[in-house]
Design an enzyme around this catalytic site. Structure first.
Site, PDB file in Angstrom:
ATOM      1  N   TYR A 145       5.448 -12.963  11.566  1.00 49.46           N
ATOM      2  CA  TYR A 145       4.083 -12.751  11.071  1.00 49.46           C
ATOM      3  C   TYR A 145       3.740 -13.786   9.999  1.00 49.46           C
ATOM      4  O   TYR A 145       2.734 -14.489  10.093  1.00 49.46           O
ATOM      5  CB  TYR A 145       3.968 -11.330  10.513  1.00 49.46           C
ATOM      6  CG  TYR A 145       2.568 -10.957  10.064  1.00 49.46           C
ATOM      7  CD1 TYR A 145       1.522 -10.905  10.982  1.00 49.46           C
ATOM      8  CD2 TYR A 145       2.297 -10.645   8.739  1.00 49.46           C
ATOM      9  CE1 TYR A 145       0.239 -10.557  10.574  1.00 49.46           C
ATOM     10  CE2 TYR A 145       1.017 -10.285   8.334  1.00 49.46           C
ATOM     11  CZ  TYR A 145      -0.005 -10.247   9.253  1.00 49.46           C
ATOM     12  OH  TYR A 145      -1.278  -9.907   8.855  1.00 49.46           O
ATOM     13  N   VAL A 188      -0.332   3.707   4.383  1.00 46.50           N
ATOM     14  CA  VAL A 188      -1.453   4.645   4.193  1.00 46.50           C
ATOM     15  C   VAL A 188      -1.539   5.633   5.361  1.00 46.50           C
ATOM     16  O   VAL A 188      -1.448   6.857   5.149  1.00 46.50           O
ATOM     17  CB  VAL A 188      -2.784   3.903   3.928  1.00 46.50           C
ATOM     18  CG1 VAL A 188      -3.938   4.886   3.848  1.00 46.50           C
ATOM     19  CG2 VAL A 188      -2.685   3.056   2.658  1.00 46.50           C
ATOM     20  N   GLN A 209       8.613  -0.788  -5.281  1.00 45.86           N
ATOM     21  CA  GLN A 209       7.835  -1.945  -4.821  1.00 45.86           C
ATOM     22  C   GLN A 209       6.349  -1.641  -4.992  1.00 45.86           C
ATOM     23  O   GLN A 209       5.940  -0.479  -4.867  1.00 45.86           O
ATOM     24  CB  GLN A 209       8.187  -2.299  -3.361  1.00 45.86           C
ATOM     25  CG  GLN A 209       7.753  -1.327  -2.288  1.00 45.86           C
ATOM     26  CD  GLN A 209       8.756  -0.214  -2.036  1.00 45.86           C
ATOM     27  OE1 GLN A 209       9.440   0.249  -2.940  1.00 45.86           O
ATOM     28  NE2 GLN A 209       8.815   0.261  -0.802  1.00 45.86           N
ATOM     29  N   ARG A 211       2.080  -2.347  -4.324  1.00 44.97           N
ATOM     30  CA  ARG A 211       1.011  -2.830  -3.443  1.00 44.97           C
ATOM     31  C   ARG A 211      -0.318  -2.532  -4.146  1.00 44.97           C
ATOM     32  O   ARG A 211      -0.383  -1.721  -5.076  1.00 44.97           O
ATOM     33  CB  ARG A 211       1.026  -2.110  -2.082  1.00 44.97           C
ATOM     34  CG  ARG A 211       2.252  -2.399  -1.210  1.00 44.97           C
ATOM     35  CD  ARG A 211       2.343  -3.837  -0.757  1.00 44.97           C
ATOM     36  NE  ARG A 211       3.429  -4.048   0.194  1.00 44.97           N
ATOM     37  CZ  ARG A 211       4.690  -4.362  -0.145  1.00 44.97           C
ATOM     38  NH1 ARG A 211       5.023  -4.457  -1.423  1.00 44.97           N
ATOM     39  NH2 ARG A 211       5.596  -4.581   0.782  1.00 44.97           N
ATOM     40  N   ASP A 271      11.165  -6.794   2.488  1.00 47.04           N
ATOM     41  CA  ASP A 271       9.973  -6.055   2.058  1.00 47.04           C
ATOM     42  C   ASP A 271       9.578  -6.600   0.675  1.00 47.04           C
ATOM     43  O   ASP A 271      10.358  -6.502  -0.277  1.00 47.04           O
ATOM     44  CB  ASP A 271      10.336  -4.570   1.950  1.00 47.04           C
ATOM     45  CG  ASP A 271       9.130  -3.661   1.916  1.00 47.04           C
ATOM     46  OD1 ASP A 271       8.935  -2.913   2.877  1.00 47.04           O
ATOM     47  OD2 ASP A 271       8.403  -3.704   0.915  1.00 47.04           O
ATOM     48  N   PRO A 272       8.381  -7.204   0.547  1.00 45.61           N
ATOM     49  CA  PRO A 272       8.028  -7.781  -0.754  1.00 45.61           C
ATOM     50  C   PRO A 272       8.092  -6.746  -1.881  1.00 45.61           C
ATOM     51  O   PRO A 272       7.621  -5.621  -1.728  1.00 45.61           O
ATOM     52  CB  PRO A 272       6.596  -8.280  -0.538  1.00 45.61           C
ATOM     53  CG  PRO A 272       6.504  -8.525   0.935  1.00 45.61           C
ATOM     54  CD  PRO A 272       7.348  -7.447   1.550  1.00 45.61           C
TER      55      PRO A 272
HETATM   56  N1  UDP Z   1       6.398   2.017   3.135  1.00 50.25           N
HETATM   57  C1  UDP Z   1       7.034   3.205   2.803  1.00 50.25           C
HETATM   58  N2  UDP Z   1       7.036   4.207   3.728  1.00 50.25           N
HETATM   59  C2  UDP Z   1       6.433   4.109   4.954  1.00 50.25           C
HETATM   60  C3  UDP Z   1       5.771   2.897   5.277  1.00 50.25           C
HETATM   61  C4  UDP Z   1       5.785   1.875   4.349  1.00 50.25           C
HETATM   62  O1  UDP Z   1       7.589   3.362   1.702  1.00 50.25           O
HETATM   63  O2  UDP Z   1       6.480   5.067   5.733  1.00 50.25           O
HETATM   64  C5  UDP Z   1       6.385   0.939   2.143  1.00 50.25           C
HETATM   65  C6  UDP Z   1       6.880  -0.398   2.687  1.00 50.25           C
HETATM   66  O3  UDP Z   1       8.270  -0.502   2.556  1.00 50.25           O
HETATM   67  C7  UDP Z   1       6.136  -1.379   1.803  1.00 50.25           C
HETATM   68  C8  UDP Z   1       4.832  -0.661   1.470  1.00 50.25           C
HETATM   69  O4  UDP Z   1       5.056   0.717   1.751  1.00 50.25           O
HETATM   70  O5  UDP Z   1       6.850  -1.614   0.626  1.00 50.25           O
HETATM   71  C9  UDP Z   1       3.652  -1.140   2.288  1.00 50.25           C
HETATM   72  O6  UDP Z   1       4.046  -1.150   3.629  1.00 50.25           O
HETATM   73  P1  UDP Z   1       3.057  -1.420   4.827  1.00 50.25           P
HETATM   74  O7  UDP Z   1       3.856  -1.282   6.087  1.00 50.25           O
HETATM   75  O8  UDP Z   1       1.840  -0.601   4.688  1.00 50.25           O
HETATM   76  O9  UDP Z   1       2.607  -2.946   4.677  1.00 50.25           O
HETATM   77  P2  UDP Z   1       3.186  -4.253   3.980  1.00 50.25           P
HETATM   78  O10 UDP Z   1       2.513  -4.309   2.670  1.00 50.25           O
HETATM   79  O11 UDP Z   1       4.679  -4.135   3.826  1.00 50.25           O
HETATM   80  O12 UDP Z   1       2.796  -5.341   4.895  1.00 50.25           O
END
Ligand code: UDP
Length: 330
Positions: A145, A188, A209, A211, A271-272
């Site tokens: 990606y 979400v 982490q 966001r 995972d960032p």
């Molecule tokens: N995440 C989580 N549980 C879930 C799905 C995602 O804790 O069921 C975390 C994921 O590891 C990341 C963040 O939520 O750190 C955002 O994940 P998402 O897949 O929405 O998008 P990303 O920002 O990683 O592209």
């Protein structure tokens, strides 16, 4: 004006279609429906200014009509989806972007690329400004990606420099809202779906982490403003309000009650750890900033998913024709 939109049946694409149609434009919408859903644009299908073609952006498209604007959104944006389809993801960013740029050249149309905050990888600069070049693992699981979008940005700049195409590049940060797929794995919809079913929220890692979540109407507004601007270099679009994933899980808990538990799962690789957009450039150049608070945006999103889950359960409960009384074989 006539717009060509790739990824039109996707989450963000479908909202842009709505905006463009509302503004009186014509929209030629394409999507191969690998992650998009026709349901997202169903309400537009009978509109005289709207046309949908099921088409893979990686296959050249011969258009009979002229186009004024090309918006290239087609991509598999959820980690779950791009990990399941890494080659298609690389292809839509490379071949797909090239096909859309060629259409822009032929039509002397303007071109908007929807890129991503993933270009910054696991960032060493925080918050992320557009001048930061990123910290991407080029061979990691997410590389399909990240690198496809980085390539798409480079290709867009090359077309601009070579053919003087009027291009724009948006780096989109985490966005949420109605029409996300319930099962696309992003945090979400994942948490809302889990909460609606009384299941534990799956927090990956220790949830530290971060966001920053932008509501889709704010993002659509930013994209439309950017598409009218003369800025050729990338512009961050996202909500700068940063939170940890654990705080986000607690926000969901606060809406659904303490019955909803948290369950910790392993952190996916690469995972960032931190992500927050610096949107000073968008504010300065576009006069844009998000207005919808998480509280407000989540309310609308939860209502949408509640309805979706309700419909899904109803479908599951509805007897199939061969099970209905009177139709069943005796
Ligand atoms: N995440 C989580 N549980 C879930 C799905 C995602 O804790 O069921 C975390 C994921 O590891 C990341 C963040 O939520 O750190 C955002 O994940 P998402 O897949 O929405 O998008 P990303 O920002 O990683 O592209």
């Amino acid at each position: 004006m006539r717009y060509l939109l790739s990824g039109a049946a996707g989450f963000i694409g479908s909202h842009l279609c709505d905006r463009l149609i509302e503004k009186g434009h014509e929209v030629l919408a394409i999507d191969n429906l690998i992650t998009g859903h026709e349901e997202n644009i169903e309400h537009l299908l009978s509109h005289p200014q709207f046309r949908f073609i099921e088409h893979d952006v990686c296959v050249p498209l011969n258009l009979q009509q002229g186009i004024d604007r090309v918006f290239h959104l087609a991509s598999l944006a959820s980690p779950v989806d791009y990990l399941a389809h890494p080659i298609e993801t690389l292809e839509s960013g490379s071949t797909g972007t090239r096909n859309m740029l060629e259409i822009a050249v032929k039509n002397k149309a303007r071109f908007l690329l929807t890129s991503t905050s993933e270009c910054y990888g696991d960032p060493l600069e925080h918050p992320q400004t557009e001048s930061y070049w990123g910290n991407v693992n080029p061979v990691g699981l997410r590389s399909c990606y990240d690198e496809s979008k980085r390539y798409a940005e480079a290709l867009t700049m090359a077309y601009h420099r070579t053919y003087a195409v009027r291009t724009n590049i948006a780096r989109i940060f985490n966005t949420y809202g109605p029409r996300m797929a319930l099962n696309d794995g992003r945090v979400v919809p994942a948490f809302i779906d889990q909460a609606l079913h009384g299941m534990p929220l799956t927090v990956f890692g220790d949830g530290s982490q971060t966001r920053s979540f932008c509501f889709v109407s704010d993002l659509a507004d930013g994209l439309l403003r950017l598409s009218e601007s003369d800025e050729r270099y990338p512009v961050n679009l996202g909500n700068p309000v940063e939170m940890t994933i654990l705080e986000f899980a607690q926000e969901i808990q606060s809406r659904f009650g303490d019955d909803v538990k948290i369950e910790y799962k392993p952190l996916p690789s690469d995972d960032p750890r931190l992500r927050q957009p610096d949107i000073a450039k968008a504010k300065r150049l576009l006069g844009w900033e998000p207005h919808v608070s998480l509280r407000e945006g989540l309310g609308v999103t939860i209502d949408y998913f509640r309805k979706k889950v309700g419909e899904r359960e109803l479908l599951r409960l509805e007897p199939r024709p061969d099970q209905q009384s009177g139709v069943m074989a005796s």
